[in-house]
Design a protein around this motif. Sequence first.
Motif, PDB file in Angstrom:
ATOM      1  N   ALA A  61    -115.885 -92.530 136.279  1.00  0.00           N
ATOM      2  CA  ALA A  61    -114.320 -92.883 136.697  1.00  0.00           C
ATOM      3  C   ALA A  61    -113.900 -93.536 135.695  1.00  0.00           C
ATOM      4  O   ALA A  61    -114.506 -94.110 134.389  1.00  0.00           O
ATOM      5  N   GLN A  62    -112.504 -94.318 135.993  1.00  0.00           N
ATOM      6  CA  GLN A  62    -112.002 -94.599 135.006  1.00  0.00           C
ATOM      7  C   GLN A  62    -110.889 -95.669 135.917  1.00  0.00           C
ATOM      8  O   GLN A  62    -111.288 -94.667 137.266  1.00  0.00           O
ATOM      9  N   ALA A  63    -111.347 -96.914 135.882  1.00  0.00           N
ATOM     10  CA  ALA A  63    -109.886 -97.817 136.918  1.00  0.00           C
ATOM     11  C   ALA A  63    -108.805 -97.084 137.235  1.00  0.00           C
ATOM     12  O   ALA A  63    -108.020 -97.704 136.126  1.00  0.00           O
ATOM     13  N   SER A  64    -108.323 -98.107 138.325  1.00  0.00           N
ATOM     14  CA  SER A  64    -107.305 -97.752 138.749  1.00  0.00           C
ATOM     15  C   SER A  64    -106.487 -97.986 138.434  1.00  0.00           C
ATOM     16  O   SER A  64    -106.207 -99.710 137.795  1.00  0.00           O
ATOM     17  N   PHE A  84    -114.007-102.619 135.628  1.00  0.00           N
ATOM     18  CA  PHE A  84    -114.293-102.537 137.624  1.00  0.00           C
ATOM     19  C   PHE A  84    -115.829-101.810 137.721  1.00  0.00           C
ATOM     20  O   PHE A  84    -116.976-102.008 138.512  1.00  0.00           O
ATOM     21  N   TYR A  85    -115.349-100.229 136.888  1.00  0.00           N
ATOM     22  CA  TYR A  85    -116.926 -99.439 137.171  1.00  0.00           C
ATOM     23  C   TYR A  85    -118.445-100.119 136.639  1.00  0.00           C
ATOM     24  O   TYR A  85    -119.676 -99.341 136.729  1.00  0.00           O
ATOM     25  N   LEU A  86    -118.206-101.278 136.160  1.00  0.00           N
ATOM     26  CA  LEU A  86    -119.647-101.842 135.417  1.00  0.00           C
ATOM     27  C   LEU A  86    -120.342-102.321 136.923  1.00  0.00           C
ATOM     28  O   LEU A  86    -121.236-101.811 135.745  1.00  0.00           O
ATOM     29  N   ASP A  87    -120.206-102.455 137.751  1.00  0.00           N
ATOM     30  CA  ASP A  87    -121.194-103.428 139.047  1.00  0.00           C
ATOM     31  C   ASP A  87    -120.658-102.360 140.193  1.00  0.00           C
ATOM     32  O   ASP A  87    -120.388-103.012 140.927  1.00  0.00           O
ATOM     33  N   HIS A  88    -119.742-101.146 140.049  1.00  0.00           N
ATOM     34  CA  HIS A  88    -119.374-100.891 141.607  1.00  0.00           C
ATOM     35  C   HIS A  88    -119.934 -99.308 141.430  1.00  0.00           C
ATOM     36  O   HIS A  88    -119.626 -98.901 139.633  1.00  0.00           O
ATOM     37  N   GLU A 102    -122.542-102.530 143.149  1.00  0.00           N
ATOM     38  CA  GLU A 102    -123.767-101.781 142.859  1.00  0.00           C
ATOM     39  C   GLU A 102    -123.838-102.719 141.272  1.00  0.00           C
ATOM     40  O   GLU A 102    -123.413-102.593 141.019  1.00  0.00           O
ATOM     41  N   PHE A 103    -124.883-102.378 141.049  1.00  0.00           N
ATOM     42  CA  PHE A 103    -125.689-103.548 140.091  1.00  0.00           C
ATOM     43  C   PHE A 103    -125.625-102.636 138.659  1.00  0.00           C
ATOM     44  O   PHE A 103    -125.347-102.758 137.660  1.00  0.00           O
ATOM     45  N   ALA A 104    -125.720-101.038 139.045  1.00  0.00           N
ATOM     46  CA  ALA A 104    -126.180-100.100 138.948  1.00  0.00           C
ATOM     47  C   ALA A 104    -124.401 -99.359 137.750  1.00  0.00           C
ATOM     48  O   ALA A 104    -124.644 -99.074 136.585  1.00  0.00           O
ATOM     49  N   GLY A 105    -123.787 -99.610 138.738  1.00  0.00           N
ATOM     50  CA  GLY A 105    -122.505 -99.277 138.006  1.00  0.00           C
ATOM     51  C   GLY A 105    -122.089 -97.744 138.484  1.00  0.00           C
ATOM     52  O   GLY A 105    -122.809 -97.475 139.295  1.00  0.00           O
ATOM     53  N   THR A 106    -121.451 -97.665 137.533  1.00  0.00           N
ATOM     54  CA  THR A 106    -121.328 -96.062 137.574  1.00  0.00           C
ATOM     55  C   THR A 106    -120.768 -95.397 136.220  1.00  0.00           C
ATOM     56  O   THR A 106    -120.409 -96.902 135.693  1.00  0.00           O
ATOM     57  N   THR A 125    -113.646 -90.642 121.961  1.00  0.00           N
ATOM     58  CA  THR A 125    -114.007 -90.706 123.895  1.00  0.00           C
ATOM     59  C   THR A 125    -115.192 -91.598 123.759  1.00  0.00           C
ATOM     60  O   THR A 125    -116.296 -91.632 123.877  1.00  0.00           O
ATOM     61  N   LEU A 126    -115.319 -92.246 124.984  1.00  0.00           N
ATOM     62  CA  LEU A 126    -115.850 -93.918 125.070  1.00  0.00           C
ATOM     63  C   LEU A 126    -116.529 -93.400 126.903  1.00  0.00           C
ATOM     64  O   LEU A 126    -115.847 -93.729 127.286  1.00  0.00           O
ATOM     65  N   LEU A 127    -117.919 -93.315 126.693  1.00  0.00           N
ATOM     66  CA  LEU A 127    -118.269 -92.848 127.719  1.00  0.00           C
ATOM     67  C   LEU A 127    -119.466 -94.745 128.132  1.00  0.00           C
ATOM     68  O   LEU A 127    -120.511 -94.435 127.251  1.00  0.00           O
ATOM     69  N   TYR A 128    -118.986 -95.501 128.636  1.00  0.00           N
ATOM     70  CA  TYR A 128    -120.373 -96.240 128.921  1.00  0.00           C
ATOM     71  C   TYR A 128    -121.231 -96.246 130.450  1.00  0.00           C
ATOM     72  O   TYR A 128    -120.254 -96.010 131.327  1.00  0.00           O
ATOM     73  N   GLY A 129    -122.190 -96.789 129.847  1.00  0.00           N
ATOM     74  CA  GLY A 129    -123.771 -96.828 131.596  1.00  0.00           C
ATOM     75  C   GLY A 129    -124.652 -97.412 131.420  1.00  0.00           C
ATOM     76  O   GLY A 129    -125.183 -97.882 130.225  1.00  0.00           O
TER      77      GLY A 129
END
Length: 252
Positions: free
Chosen positions: A88-91, A98-102, A109-113, A129-133
């Motif tokens: 996902a990418q925040a709107s 935002f998706y660090l903890d949603h 959610e602690f696990a995020g997306t 391109t960077l993706l975080y998890g």
Amino acid sequence: MKKRKLLWGTLLGISMIVCIIAIAYIVVYFCSDNDSTQYINNDTIQTSTEQVMNAENHNIDWNQLQEDNSDVYAWIYIPNTNVDYAVAQASENESDDFYLDHNIKKEYEFAGTIYSEKQTAKDFSDPVTLLYGHNMQNGSMFATLHKFEDKDFFKENKYMYIYMPYHKLTYKIYAAYVYDDRHILNSFDFTDDKILMNYFNYTLNPDSVTKNTRKVELDLNSKILTLSTCTNGADNTRYLVQGVLTKDEQTE
């Protein structure tokens, strides 16, 4: 005497609250998992060979996925790891992290997306391109990227896949190593060809004690996918797994 009892009672109460909070944090840290498998039309658990075959047709229910959250634009899958998640990418009205903890339903959610930042092109056309998890202790999210620290695992597992509606990208994994915690996209001007090639060359032979690499050719037209997660050591380091785009396919 009463003051002493009151003091000890207060300290005991505070200690109990701290313990409860700590236990709750540990439970969340070890058990939280943003499960995306509900959006994959697979009926059985797959063997390693079947996982690789499954990369050809991942059967993602894009209609349901994007109906639940229009911020979801891709899916990442790495055979023989637990990495099998929506991206996902925040709107516009949400913070970059935002998706660090949603989760993908926009619930806390602690696990995020698994997510990218807003400066990232959602068609994976950027040179980097960077993706975080998160590096979750229960093995979810990007925790199993650390499998690539093992030389044999790195040698045997060469590919990762990005899916988009009607589109599939194949990346050859060529580097996995510990890096510092700098913000890569903000630290390098990848519009400068010289800086870009210097960075590409670094990734081919990073100056890290913990690293595995394989030989690939990179040039100014190369597209790199970088996956970033925390290490199990210092807070100021990150574990990166990088692959170069080798195939871009249309899918049904």
